[in-house]
Scaffold this active site. Structure first.
Site, short mmCIF file in Angstrom:
data_model
loop_
_atom_site.label_atom_id
_atom_site.label_comp_id
_atom_site.label_asym_id
_atom_site.label_seq_id
_atom_site.Cartn_x
_atom_site.Cartn_y
_atom_site.Cartn_z
N GLY A 13 7.90 20.75 -18.02
CA GLY A 13 9.04 19.94 -17.50
C GLY A 13 9.95 20.12 -18.69
N SER A 14 11.03 19.11 -18.69
CA SER A 14 11.92 19.29 -19.72
C SER A 14 11.66 18.59 -21.01
CB SER A 14 13.17 18.31 -19.08
OG SER A 14 12.81 16.95 -19.21
N GLY A 62 9.12 15.51 -22.33
CA GLY A 62 8.21 15.75 -23.57
C GLY A 62 8.30 14.57 -24.37
N GLU A 103 4.88 22.16 -22.37
CA GLU A 103 5.51 23.24 -21.91
C GLU A 103 6.72 22.93 -21.77
OE1 GLU A 103 4.58 26.28 -22.84
OE2 GLU A 103 2.35 26.09 -22.84
#
EC number: 1.2.1.3
Length: 499
Positions: free
Chosen positions: A231-232, A236, A253
């Protein structure tokens, strides 16, 4: 094929009602597709408990036998590729060929994982002590939590799940609220493989439909040793500290403000095709989408006008139509974000080509936009922000060192590429003094990774690695073992301990 028939073919049975229901709409036209039941925090605890019970059985199944289940899942995916690919297109808006390509990627990772099930190698290590053998062994890790994003609603889960299952783990999957139907379809197809396998423990895969509260409970659960989250970067920053606080593993990721460099020696025809696909494919909603382009001043005047002309010919429209190359953005906020970024680019001296919203007959509820190419006077400002939309910022450069420095001068570090026929330029780009990204390519764009290589990046991209290479080690725990087969007890480092 209507949505009910499609879901039926994939084995998805939706409840007629529930305490908390999520309405799923299609970005193609904004029309409702279905309503799905959302899980509660109690459901999350139960799902993890079931996955833990499954893990305790599954870890004792020989790895090649675990690979047989993944092989069967790959067969089920092959038989249902058309239906699942179409569902992905309905939920994400990506063109049908890309939806089918995503299912093929799932099939490919299953094939990779089946081979891997016979190659979970450890090491034999030379011991300094006579009559001793030292070795490294790998064991199943436990329950793996997977949090996936809307843009690849099936493939990214499969990267994790196929490897986790052959490694002896169970999986709890929290998909994006924007694409729950694809997740439920994948779970139903996986269950078919489990039935054919005949010995998979219940709870080996559990799916949790819900929002950030459900994701937070999964992230904080100490029974889940690995959280793989896509995701963004903002997401994270929330996930990583919570996992670290309980000493879990986080495989992240996150964002990717990817760049390409076009050198004077480049094959410009090849570069043009690669740039176009990398920048506008999937409506710019890939984590590896090309967002920044550095063109050497000598070839700028030849390449960029041709690129602008090609942008004008890109067919934007209904993703189910066979001649469409670019479908809609996922939703209205994505469209607003794109327009805001273009406004900032204009304020910062950029010249915008394209970027306007497009009306598609019969699909008035969809958020269709013309991909935008923006000529910028310098690298900085809005260029350093990742906008999840089809915007390509183009800038001139003079020396390769300058281009590499600018490419690396962003917080993200996922993917990168250079177009050159000069061996020295190519090798410099791939060297320790070159690209600082997890993926660095020569004469192809930054998107379109294959499953054989580890996927992931550095800096604010999170540092995680999924899919190929030795990414399987994320899903196992290593143990160093020493066996003394002598009658003596020599100590390491020559230490003497005599009574």
């Amino acid at each position: 094929m209507d949505i009910d028939t499609l879901l039926g073919a994939l084995g998805v049975a939706l409840p007629a009602q529930g305490a908390h229901m999520l309405e799923v709409t299609s970005p193609i036209d904004g029309a409702p597709l279905a309503k799905v039941a959302m899980q509660t925090e109690a459901d999350t605890r139960e799902a993890v408990a079931a996955a833990q019970r499954a893990f305790e059985q599954w870890r004792m199944v020989p790895a090649p036998k675990r690979g047989e289940l993944v092989r069967l899942f790959g067969q089920v995916l092959r038989a249902n590729k058309e239906a699942l690919g179409r569902l992905i297109t309905l939920e994400t808006g990506k063109i049908l060929q890309e939806g089918l390509g995503e299912v093929q990627e799932m099939i490919d990772i299953c094939d990779f994982a089946v081979g891997l099930s016979r190659q979970l190698y450890g090491l034999t290590i030379a011991s300094e002590r006579p009559g001793h053998r030292m070795m490294e062994t790998w064991h199943p890790l436990g329950v793996c939590g997977v949090i996936s994003a809307f843009n690849f609603p099936a493939a990214v889960w499969a990267w994790n799940a196929a490897l986790a299952v052959v490694c002896g783990d169970s999986v709890v999957w929290k998909p994006s609220e924007k694409t729950p139907l694809t997740a439920l379809a994948c779970a139903a197809l996986f269950e078919r493989a489990c039935v054919a396998f005949g010995a998979a423990p219940p709870g080996l895969l559990r799916v949790l439909i819900g929002g950030r509260d459900i994701a937070a409970r999964l992230v904080e659960d100490g029974r889940v040793p690995l959280i793989s989250a896509t995701g963004s970067t903002r997401m994270g920053r929330e996930v990583a500290p919570r996992v670290a606080a309980r000493f879990g593993r986080a495989l992240l990721e996150l964002g990717g403000n990817n760049a390409a460099i076009v050198a004077p020696s480049a094959d410009l025809a090849l570069a043009l095709r690669a740039i176009l696909f990398a920048a506008v494919g999937t409506a710019g909603q890939r984590c590896t989408t090309l967002r920044r382009l550095f063109v050497q001043r000598e070839v700028y005047g030849e390449l960029v006008p041709r690129l602008i002309e090609a942008y004008g010919r890109v067919r934007v429209g209904d993703p189910l139509a066979p001649d469409t190359l670019v479908g809609p953005l996922i939703d209205e906020p994505a469209c607003r974000s794109m327009q805001s970024a273009l406004a900032s680019a204009r304020e910062q001296g950029g010249t915008v080509h394209g970027g306007e919203r497009i009306a598609v007959p019969g699909r008035e509820g969809g958020w269709y936009v013309r991909p935008a190419l923006v000529e910028m006077p310098a690298h900085g400002g809005i260029v350093c922000d990742e906008t999840f939309a089809p915007i390509l910022y183009v800038m001139r450069y003079d020396t390769l060192a300058e281009a590499i420095a600018q490419q690396n001068a962003v917080p993200q570090g996922l993917s990168s590429s250079i177009f050159t026929l000069d061996m020295r330029e190519a090798e410099t780009f791939l060297s320790a003094a070159g690209s600082d990204c997890g993926i660095a390519n020569v004469n192809i764009g930054p998107s379109g990774a294959e499953i054989g290589g580890a996927f992931g990046g550095e800096k604010e991209t999170g540092g995680g690695r999924e899919s190929g290479s030795d990414a399987w080690k994320n899903y196992m725990r290593p143990a160093t073992n020493t066996v003394n087969f002598s009658t003596d007890l020599p100590l390491a480092q020559g230490v003497r301990w005599d009574l």
